[in-house]
Design a protein around this motif. Structure first.
Motif, short mmCIF file in Angstrom:
data_model
loop_
_atom_site.label_atom_id
_atom_site.label_comp_id
_atom_site.label_asym_id
_atom_site.label_seq_id
_atom_site.Cartn_x
_atom_site.Cartn_y
_atom_site.Cartn_z
N VAL A 52 -16.29 -56.63 -6.07
CA VAL A 52 -17.70 -56.96 -5.80
C VAL A 52 -18.57 -56.56 -6.99
O VAL A 52 -19.42 -57.34 -7.44
N ALA A 53 -18.36 -55.37 -7.51
CA ALA A 53 -19.18 -54.85 -8.59
C ALA A 53 -19.14 -55.77 -9.81
O ALA A 53 -20.18 -56.07 -10.42
N GLY A 72 -17.77 -46.11 -1.37
CA GLY A 72 -17.42 -47.03 -2.44
C GLY A 72 -18.61 -47.73 -3.06
O GLY A 72 -18.48 -48.38 -4.11
N THR A 73 -19.78 -47.58 -2.45
CA THR A 73 -20.97 -48.30 -2.90
C THR A 73 -21.34 -47.98 -4.35
O THR A 73 -21.88 -48.81 -5.06
N ARG A 74 -21.01 -46.78 -4.80
CA ARG A 74 -21.39 -46.38 -6.15
C ARG A 74 -20.76 -47.27 -7.21
O ARG A 74 -21.34 -47.45 -8.29
N LEU A 75 -19.60 -47.85 -6.94
CA LEU A 75 -19.00 -48.76 -7.91
C LEU A 75 -19.90 -49.97 -8.13
O LEU A 75 -20.02 -50.47 -9.25
N GLU A 79 -23.06 -51.36 -11.60
CA GLU A 79 -23.16 -52.67 -12.25
C GLU A 79 -24.45 -53.42 -11.96
O GLU A 79 -24.74 -54.43 -12.61
N VAL A 80 -25.23 -52.97 -10.96
CA VAL A 80 -26.42 -53.73 -10.56
C VAL A 80 -27.67 -52.85 -10.65
O VAL A 80 -27.58 -51.63 -10.86
N GLY A 81 -28.83 -53.47 -10.43
CA GLY A 81 -30.08 -52.72 -10.53
C GLY A 81 -30.26 -51.73 -9.40
O GLY A 81 -30.49 -50.53 -9.64
N HIS A 82 -30.18 -52.22 -8.15
CA HIS A 82 -30.37 -51.34 -7.00
C HIS A 82 -29.62 -51.91 -5.80
O HIS A 82 -29.55 -53.13 -5.63
N VAL A 83 -29.08 -51.00 -4.98
CA VAL A 83 -28.38 -51.40 -3.77
C VAL A 83 -29.11 -50.87 -2.55
O VAL A 83 -29.50 -49.69 -2.50
N THR A 84 -29.35 -51.73 -1.58
CA THR A 84 -29.79 -51.34 -0.25
C THR A 84 -28.59 -51.49 0.67
O THR A 84 -28.03 -52.58 0.80
N ALA A 125 -25.59 -60.25 -2.16
CA ALA A 125 -25.22 -59.44 -1.00
C ALA A 125 -23.72 -59.44 -0.84
O ALA A 125 -23.01 -60.33 -1.33
N TYR A 126 -23.23 -58.43 -0.13
CA TYR A 126 -21.80 -58.37 0.18
C TYR A 126 -21.58 -57.60 1.48
O TYR A 126 -22.44 -56.84 1.93
N SER A 127 -20.42 -57.85 2.06
CA SER A 127 -20.05 -57.20 3.31
C SER A 127 -18.53 -57.10 3.35
O SER A 127 -17.84 -58.12 3.36
N LEU A 128 -18.01 -55.88 3.35
CA LEU A 128 -16.58 -55.64 3.34
C LEU A 128 -16.14 -54.98 4.65
O LEU A 128 -16.75 -54.01 5.08
#
Length: 227
Positions: A52-53, A72-75, A79-84, A125-128
């Motif tokens: 995903v990253a 795992g969200t930190r990966l 690579e991106v600006g900001h994660v919600t 967006a992503y969903s695992l």
């Protein structure tokens, strides 16, 4: 700098500098379970996040649906600006918040995707490991609200265990997996919501374009939200 013994090789003094800046990291509730019960499963999970990253690299505002402990969200953050990151279970959000690191700012929210979309504007967006937990009769509401949470041209990545993999799943996994799919059905169902759907197979930590029925896990890259 906190008091410590000198390492024999001076370059490893950096290790103590990182401890001073970040502290000692701890596992989340889910990551702790896999690391202690089946360590290789932690690797498989993180490999999905790396996929995903790299595909979402450079996006400014990214939504994660069903973050659980957000370990795992930190990966993706790298690579991106900001994660919600959202999850419908307050237990997991509290756990993730308890391990918050000011050097890795992350927005965490309790959100039931069956109740409505996530407020905000997201360009990816992503969903695992979420869709397989959604009852089939609730899938349309879940997907509508998911799609309503992202911009028209946002790439979306959805990952889930394959139906064929369930013969080898643990009793704990099977208890929650109420909506697993074959690769063909997965692709067909997602094409109701996106113009283009590219499905990859995954075995252990390896992502490939192989035969869906032999895949343990499926990853779909979805582009062109239907309106």
């Amino acid at each position: 700098m906190i008091p410590h013994e000198m390492t024999k090789e001076p370059q490893y003094e950096l290790l103590y500098q990182v401890v001073e800046q970040h502290g000692i990291a701890s596992f989340g509730l889910m990551a702790n379970e896999s690391w202690n019960q089946d360590p290789k499963r932690t690797l498989f999970t993180l490999a999905r996040y790396k996929f995903v990253a790299k595909l979402l690299s450079g996006k400014k505002s990214v939504l994660e649906v069903g973050c659980a402990d957000a370990f795992g969200t930190r990966l993706v953050q790298q690579e991106v600006g900001h994660v919600t990151a959202v999850d419908f279970d307050p237990v997991f959000i509290k756990d993730a918040q308890s391990r918050a690191n000011k050097n890795w700012p992350l927005t965490l929210k309790v959100q039931d995707m069956l109740a409505g979309p996530v407020p905000g504007t997201f360009d990816a967006a992503y969903s695992l490991d979420v869709l397989e937990h959604i009852q089939p009769q609730d899938e349309a509401a879940f997907m509508r609200n998911f799609c309503a949470s992202v911009s028209i041209d946002a790439p979306v990545i959805i990952g889930m265990p394959s139906l064929e993999s369930q013969a080898h799943a643990s009793p704990q996994s099977k208890a929650g997996h109420v909506n697993c799919k074959t690769g063909k059905v997965f692709k067909s169902d997602l094409e109701q919501y996106f113009q283009n759907v590219f499905v990859f197979s995954m075995n252990d930590e390896v992502v490939h374009t192989g035969y869906y029925p032999m895949a343990h896990y499926l990853l779909a890259l979805c582009c062109g939200k239907r309106t």
